[in-house]
Design a protein around this motif. Structure first.
Motif, PDB file in Angstrom:
ATOM      1  N   HIS A  32       0.851  -1.206   0.000  1.00 41.41           N
ATOM      2  CA  HIS A  32       0.000   0.000   0.000  1.00 41.41           C
ATOM      3  C   HIS A  32       0.877   1.242   0.000  1.00 41.41           C
TER       4      HIS A  32
ATOM      5  N   HIS B 152       1.261   5.455  -1.912  1.00 42.02           N
ATOM      6  CA  HIS B 152       0.679   6.518  -2.741  1.00 42.02           C
ATOM      7  C   HIS B 152       1.848   7.327  -3.282  1.00 42.02           C
TER       8      HIS B 152
ATOM      9  N   HIS C  45      -9.156   1.749   0.609  1.00 46.41           N
ATOM     10  CA  HIS C  45      -8.937   2.033   2.032  1.00 46.41           C
ATOM     11  C   HIS C  45     -10.130   1.499   2.821  1.00 46.41           C
TER      12      HIS C  45
ATOM     13  N   HIS D  19      -5.250  -0.964   5.642  1.00 45.58           N
ATOM     14  CA  HIS D  19      -5.429  -0.636   7.061  1.00 45.58           C
ATOM     15  C   HIS D  19      -6.321  -1.642   7.796  1.00 45.58           C
TER      16      HIS D  19
ATOM     17  N   ASP E 168       2.424   3.118   2.936  1.00 45.30           N
ATOM     18  CA  ASP E 168       1.365   4.127   2.856  1.00 45.30           C
ATOM     19  C   ASP E 168       1.876   5.465   2.325  1.00 45.30           C
TER      20      ASP E 168
HETATM   21 ZN   LIG Z   1      -3.366   5.031   2.100  1.00 46.02          ZN
END
Ligand SMILES: [Zn+2]
Length: 464
Positions: free
Chosen positions: A70, A72, A235, A272, A323
């Motif tokens: 995960h 970004h 998410h 998450h 993340d």
């Molecule tokens: Zn995220």
């Protein structure tokens, strides 16, 4: 033993295989032919095989390449910002204005910087949940940037759709939701056509958040993934009020709704999943759904503690994630491994809540399962994705227990070589395919301009 000609032969290293027997081979060797591992064993058995290149790994630890489930990448230009802002304010006052302002070029520059950073830290594959600038051209340019650095991975195209009532009540800006539902699906489909499921970097549907993405659109996004045989990503259930907010709006918790609709399964990858009740855990586990556990960001923001042991015992597949640079601040999965172990020990007050071996499993074999790639283990036939750690560092000596040393003492900067599909993409301080100083200079200039335009410069000067 196969006699196929070798392209790359790593010899003399401590090889941590994470294979089914979890073998650690002292003075070990990994033989690579094309993009696959040909053999793994002792140097005395494999070391004489002819190879186009032989790499001396004496004093080094040879690991299966690390997998980030995960990320970004478009947030890389936001590193260090948003410090101290709580959950929804973090989104509404920082991330959505940033995501809504970033240009196509800035998105690609951010992705390139993040991918370089990941490659330097032994990450060989990553899932980029991309919701910065999601037109077809930019989404594909992000995939190109990841591939240009040499990494493998998934670009989960962020699907926002029109702003929902629930999103509106939470203060999300209308401007961040530019596309109609049919446009979102059309653009995602076009990206998937251009980057089909068997490529080095592929595109999946990535509805942004279970709580505020329209339910019909989410269902259609999963159907698209299933039609193409890919995974999908979103998410899920963080921060804490999310499952209750959702239940208040729809009369059901999100895990139950996904299950009722037949949307859970091994192709489901949820980031998450920190606030689950027992029924949620049973549904995710029973359907063999996947979860991306992001210990650093779960503490930075803070989202809370994922039920790691419960989820794994129930049958879920769990990988680790950074993340991205706005939440985790570093593309360093060594850091995530250590934080994972510490987080679950301190919150349970149980030394046996998790182990360093489990952390290594999550970041390699489990992560590869989440991304649906034939990597994650140093074994014949697997993709040749490898990270080599230099042990000739004061903080890594003496080498006693290799697993504990790599999880507790090593960091991304100790990686000496990163190999993806048999290609050396990082070696001895230098990415082999891209000019890093140019990438960093471009990133700084882009960040300066972007933060000015987004009205976020004030976040640079937060004083205590
Ligand atoms: Zn995220």
């Amino acid at each position: 033993m196969s006699d196929e000609p070798l392209d790359l032969l790593l010899v003399g290293g401590t090889v941590v295989t994470v294979d089914d027997e979890r073998r650690v081979i002292g003075d070990g060797a990994v033989a690579i032919a094309g993009d696959r591992i040909s053999a793994v064993g002792r140097t005395c058995d494999l070391g004489r095989r002819p190879a186009a290149r032989v790499v001396d790994c004496a004093g080094k630890l040879v690991l299966s390449g690390l997998v980030d489930t995960h990320n970004h990448l478009f947030q890389t230009l936001a590193r260090g910002l948003g410090e101290g802002l709580p959950g929804w304010r973090w989104l509404a006052e920082f991330m959505w204005p940033y995501a809504g302002t970033i240009s196509a070029r800035e998105t690609v520059v951010a992705a390139r910087l993040g991918a370089v950073e990941a490659a330097r830290a032994g990450t060989t594959a990553l899932l980029d949940h991309h919701y910065g600038c999601t037109d077809v051209e930019t989404t594909l340019a992000v995939a190109d940037a990841i591939e240009a650095v040499g990494l493998r991975g998934v670009v989960a195209r962020g699907i926002a759709g029109p702003l929902t009532d629930l999103g509106r009540t939470q203060g999300l800006p209308e401007s961040s939701f530019p596309y109609r539902a049919d446009q979102e699906l059309e653009y995602t489909r076009a990206c998937m056509d251009a980057r089909p499921a068997d490529g080095r970097v592929v595109v999946w549907p990535g509805p942004i958040n279970i709580t505020y993405t329209d339910r019909e659109l989410l269902r259609a996004a999963v159907e698209l993934a299933r039609e193409r045989g890919t995974g999908w990503h979103t998410h899920f259930c963080a921060p804490r009020p999310d499952p209750e907010t959702y239940r208040d709006a729809f009369g059901v918790r999100p895990a139950s709704w996904l299950h009722e609709e037949g949307l859970l399964g091994p192709d489901t990858t949820l980031a998450h999943a920190t606030w689950l009740d027992d029924a949620d855990v049973a549904l995710l586990g029973g359907t063999r759904s996947c979860v991306a556990h992001c210990p650093a960001s779960n503490m930075v923001v803070p989202y809370g503690v994922m039920r790691l042991r419960d989820l794994r015992e129930a049958g879920a597949t769990v990988g680790l994630g950074t993340d991205g640079s706005a939440c985790g601040h570093r593309q360093d999965l060594f850091e995530q491994m250590k934080l994972m172990v510490l987080l679950h020990r301190v919150t349970t007050l149980d030394q046996e809540a998790t182990t360093v071996a489990e952390a290594l499993d999550l970041v390699t074999r489990e992560g590869a399962a989440v991304l649906r790639i034939e990597a994650g283990v140093l074994a014949p036939g697997r993709l040749a994705d490898v990270a080599v750690v230099d042990l000739q560092r004061p903080h890594l000596r003496p080498l006693n227990d290799p697993l504990a040393t790599v999880v507790h003492a090593a960091r991304g900067g100790d990686v000496w070589m990163t190999i993806v599909g048999g290609d050396v993409v990082y070696e001895d301080g230098r990415c082999t395919r891209i000019d890093e100083s140019e990438v960093m200079a471009e990133a700084q200039a882009c960040a300066d301009a972007l933060l000015r335009r987004a009205g976020l410069e004030r976040l640079r000067h937060r004083t205590p």
